[in-house]
Write a protein that holds these residues in place. Structure first.
Motif, mmCIF file in Angstrom:
data_model
loop_
_atom_site.group_PDB
_atom_site.id
_atom_site.type_symbol
_atom_site.label_atom_id
_atom_site.label_comp_id
_atom_site.label_asym_id
_atom_site.label_seq_id
_atom_site.Cartn_x
_atom_site.Cartn_y
_atom_site.Cartn_z
ATOM 1 N N GLY A 1 38.710 141.924 67.450
ATOM 2 C CA GLY A 1 39.178 143.301 67.346
ATOM 3 C C GLY A 1 39.199 143.891 65.956
ATOM 4 O O GLY A 1 39.941 144.835 65.703
ATOM 5 N N GLN A 2 38.406 143.348 65.049
ATOM 6 C CA GLN A 2 38.308 143.905 63.691
ATOM 7 C C GLN A 2 39.671 143.948 62.998
ATOM 8 O O GLN A 2 39.935 144.833 62.192
ATOM 9 C CB GLN A 2 37.676 145.314 63.764
ATOM 10 N N GLN A 3 40.528 142.983 63.327
ATOM 11 C CA GLN A 3 41.799 142.868 62.608
ATOM 12 C C GLN A 3 41.542 142.340 61.200
ATOM 13 O O GLN A 3 42.285 142.622 60.267
ATOM 14 C CB GLN A 3 42.750 141.909 63.344
ATOM 15 N N HIS A 4 40.503 141.538 61.077
ATOM 16 C CA HIS A 4 40.094 140.965 59.797
ATOM 17 C C HIS A 4 38.590 141.175 59.692
ATOM 18 O O HIS A 4 37.888 141.137 60.690
ATOM 19 C CB HIS A 4 40.424 139.477 59.755
ATOM 20 N N LEU A 5 38.111 141.350 58.488
ATOM 21 C CA LEU A 5 36.674 141.649 58.330
ATOM 22 C C LEU A 5 35.869 140.395 58.028
ATOM 23 O O LEU A 5 34.920 140.426 57.247
ATOM 24 C CB LEU A 5 36.474 142.682 57.222
ATOM 25 N N ARG A 6 36.263 139.291 58.628
ATOM 26 C CA ARG A 6 35.533 138.047 58.419
ATOM 27 C C ARG A 6 35.987 137.034 59.464
ATOM 28 O O ARG A 6 37.023 137.206 60.093
ATOM 29 C CB ARG A 6 35.835 137.486 57.032
ATOM 30 N N ALA A 7 35.223 135.982 59.616
ATOM 31 C CA ALA A 7 35.660 134.878 60.458
ATOM 32 C C ALA A 7 36.798 134.141 59.747
ATOM 33 O O ALA A 7 36.863 134.124 58.517
ATOM 34 C CB ALA A 7 34.492 133.932 60.722
ATOM 35 N N ALA A 8 37.683 133.547 60.529
ATOM 36 C CA ALA A 8 38.807 132.781 59.970
ATOM 37 C C ALA A 8 38.366 131.339 59.720
ATOM 38 O O ALA A 8 37.452 130.841 60.383
ATOM 39 C CB ALA A 8 39.978 132.807 60.946
ATOM 40 N N PRO A 9 39.022 130.653 58.777
ATOM 41 C CA PRO A 9 38.638 129.265 58.530
ATOM 42 C C PRO A 9 38.819 128.398 59.772
ATOM 43 O O PRO A 9 39.653 128.704 60.633
ATOM 44 C CB PRO A 9 39.575 128.819 57.406
ATOM 45 N N VAL A 10 38.073 127.333 59.823
ATOM 46 C CA VAL A 10 38.180 126.377 60.924
ATOM 47 C C VAL A 10 39.611 125.843 60.980
ATOM 48 O O VAL A 10 40.187 125.483 59.948
ATOM 49 C CB VAL A 10 37.163 125.223 60.702
ATOM 50 N N GLY A 11 40.211 125.832 62.168
ATOM 51 C CA GLY A 11 41.582 125.343 62.330
ATOM 52 C C GLY A 11 42.632 126.440 62.298
ATOM 53 O O GLY A 11 43.825 126.164 62.365
ATOM 54 N N ALA A 12 42.196 127.702 62.220
ATOM 55 C CA ALA A 12 43.156 128.810 62.107
ATOM 56 C C ALA A 12 43.764 129.210 63.455
ATOM 57 O O ALA A 12 44.763 129.923 63.491
ATOM 58 C CB ALA A 12 42.485 130.028 61.469
ATOM 59 N N TYR A 13 43.171 128.767 64.548
ATOM 60 C CA TYR A 13 43.653 129.200 65.869
ATOM 61 C C TYR A 13 43.852 128.016 66.819
ATOM 62 O O TYR A 13 43.223 127.950 67.877
ATOM 63 C CB TYR A 13 42.663 130.204 66.488
ATOM 64 N N PRO A 14 44.768 127.086 66.471
ATOM 65 C CA PRO A 14 44.976 125.938 67.379
ATOM 66 C C PRO A 14 45.444 126.378 68.764
ATOM 67 O O PRO A 14 45.119 125.717 69.756
ATOM 68 C CB PRO A 14 46.036 125.095 66.661
ATOM 69 N N ALA A 15 46.161 127.512 68.852
ATOM 70 C CA ALA A 15 46.663 127.965 70.161
ATOM 71 C C ALA A 15 45.527 128.479 71.046
ATOM 72 O O ALA A 15 45.726 128.692 72.244
ATOM 73 C CB ALA A 15 47.706 129.060 69.983
ATOM 74 N N GLY A 16 44.345 128.657 70.467
ATOM 75 C CA GLY A 16 43.231 129.171 71.255
ATOM 76 C C GLY A 16 42.263 128.090 71.709
ATOM 77 O O GLY A 16 41.227 128.394 72.299
#
Ligand SMILES: [Fe+2]
Length: 441
Positions: free
Chosen positions: A336-351
């Motif tokens: 959703g364009q909350q951030h203008l880049r991919a997040a580092p690996v491991g940033a979304y364990p809940a996903g």
């Protein structure tokens, strides 16, 4: 979204999504001056003002005329904004609506659409059942918003978009790859109300046992391939890929340059050091395929990707998303364009998926090895131009959505497709490999 909404809840939901999409469109088009709106920033992209009026024109065709059975707002411009009649490269030379005219056109269409939505029964025909046509229009606008975001990335000049950093890594996935056992699972959907025709119907799909990476390939990983001379070594490339990499003169992912000892990247107008733990972005299918070959592996097929994302070994059923059946929240995925880049690996364990595969949804679209083909039992709905005309071996399937994809246009079943040479899209990949008999215990 769930199907057990009342008609009034459905109406409110459709109206909210329409408003959210329009707010994003406005932010993307208001961020630049008039020159930048009408200019073509790359021959691969339309002028932003074309996307804007095209979004309004499709909304007029599908909702004002088809669903609402109302008089056309402007039938004189249908031809200009028909994506099949004019390729992107030729769009700047068309007599397009100017910025002010385009803005007032999309406003007029939207006012009529909100009237149509108020009056619509939202049941009875497949087009309006569960507000499908409204959902389709919302997804279309959000898809163009992602395209416009890619135009912003190609645009020269100072940054103009809000840029908040993505979350930090919270975990390091405990394994680099996981084993997905052989067997059937349910692929696609027959129940997701706003799923597009190419995601339907749900059907059994079989895979042999395979391993898949628990995270997308990072810049750090990929730059080892670059620095070891991978782009000049024919053995890693398919014949078509080798021809393309030479003709196009590719030497690294798009937007990267070498400065002294560092790799730098231009990202929405900011030039910065490349983050090693961030998923590699802006690589074409051929680059992804060559990297995978260099590591002794391959890209996953589309079937493998979806099984790793949706199949729950405990219940045997397929989830809507890797984390379960709930709609995506900010804890699940970078969408959703909350951030203008991919997040580092491991940033979304809940996903993560039940098998422990991370960041399948959001961050970067993931190239698969599969051609874009219809599922068994596919039926065109509601227009052949939506996806049926694209089926064939010229397009490769991408899965999972990117940081620029809105949640409404991203599902565990959602299928994107593009030419294997394209890299202005927010695309990366992960690798897979066959499981050898000795590894199956
Ligand atoms: Fe479109």
């Amino acid at each position: 979204m769930s199907t057990d909404l009342t008609i009034e809840q459905l109406r409110t939901r459709a109206a909210d999504h329409l408003m959210r999409a329009r707010a994003r469109t406005a932010a993307l088009t208001d961020a630049v001056d008039e020159d930048d709106l009408v200019r073509q920033h790359s021959p691969l992209m339309s002028p932003l003002v074309w996307d804007l009026a095209h979004v309004g024109n499709q909304e007029e065709l599908w909702l004002v005329r088809d669903v609402g059975r109302r008089e056309p707002v402007r039938s004189d411009i249908d031809d200009l904004y028909d994506a099949f009649k004019h390729g992107r490269a030729s769009r700047p030379s068309l007599p397009l609506l100017g910025p002010a005219e385009a803005r007032s056109y999309v406003r007029e269409v939207r006012d009529k659409v909100l009237d149509v939505l108020d009056a619509a029964t939202l049941e009875g025909t497949p087009l309006v059942q569960d507000a499908f046509a409204f959902g389709m229009v919302v997804q279309h606008e959000q898809q163009h918003d992602e395209t416009m975001l890619a135009t912003h990335q190609l645009r020269a000049g100072a940054p103009v978009l809000d840029d908040s950093p993505p979350p930090q890594a919270k975990v390091r996935p405990s394994h680099e790859e996981v084993l997905v056992p052989a067997g059937e699972f349910t692929m696609g959907t027959s129940t997701e109300p706003w799923a597009l025709d190419n995601e339907r119907p749900a059907h059994p799909a079989y895979t042999d046992a395979f391993f898949i990476d628990t995270a997308p390939v990072t810049y750090g990983d990929f730059l080892h391939f670059v620095e070891s001379g991978g782009y000049t070594q024919e053995q890693w490339w398919s014949p078509a890929g080798w021809q393309h990499v030479q003709e196009a003169g590719l030497a690294a992912p798009q937007f990267l340059t070498r400065e002294g000892d560092h790799w730098m990247r231009r990202r929405f107008g900011v030039v910065e050091r490349v983050r090693e733990d961030e998923p590699v972005t802006h690589v074409c299918f051929y680059e992804a395929e060559a990297y995978a070959a260099w590591t002794g592996r391959r890209l996953p097929t589309e079937v493998e990707w979806e099984k790793a994302a949706r199949w729950d070994p405990a219940t045997g059923r397929s989830r809507r998303y890797p984390w379960g059946d709930e709609d995506p929240g900010p804890e699940h995925a970078n969408l959703g364009q909350q951030h203008l880049r991919a997040a580092p690996v491991g940033a979304y364990p809940a996903g993560a998926s039940p098998l422990g595969v991370h960041q399948l949804i959001g961050d970067v679209w993931e190239w698969t090895s599969s051609d874009f083909m219809p599922y068994p039992g596919f039926a065109v709905f509601p227009y052949a131009e939506y996806s049926a005309v694209f089926f064939g071996p010229e397009y490769k399937v991408l899965r999972g959505g990117s940081f620029g994809t809105d949640a409404v246009a991203c599902r565990g079943t959602f299928r994107n497709w593009d030419f294997p040479i394209r890299r202005q899209i927010f695309a990366g990949f992960r690798c897979a490999r066959d499981a050898g008999a000795e590894e199956l215990g």
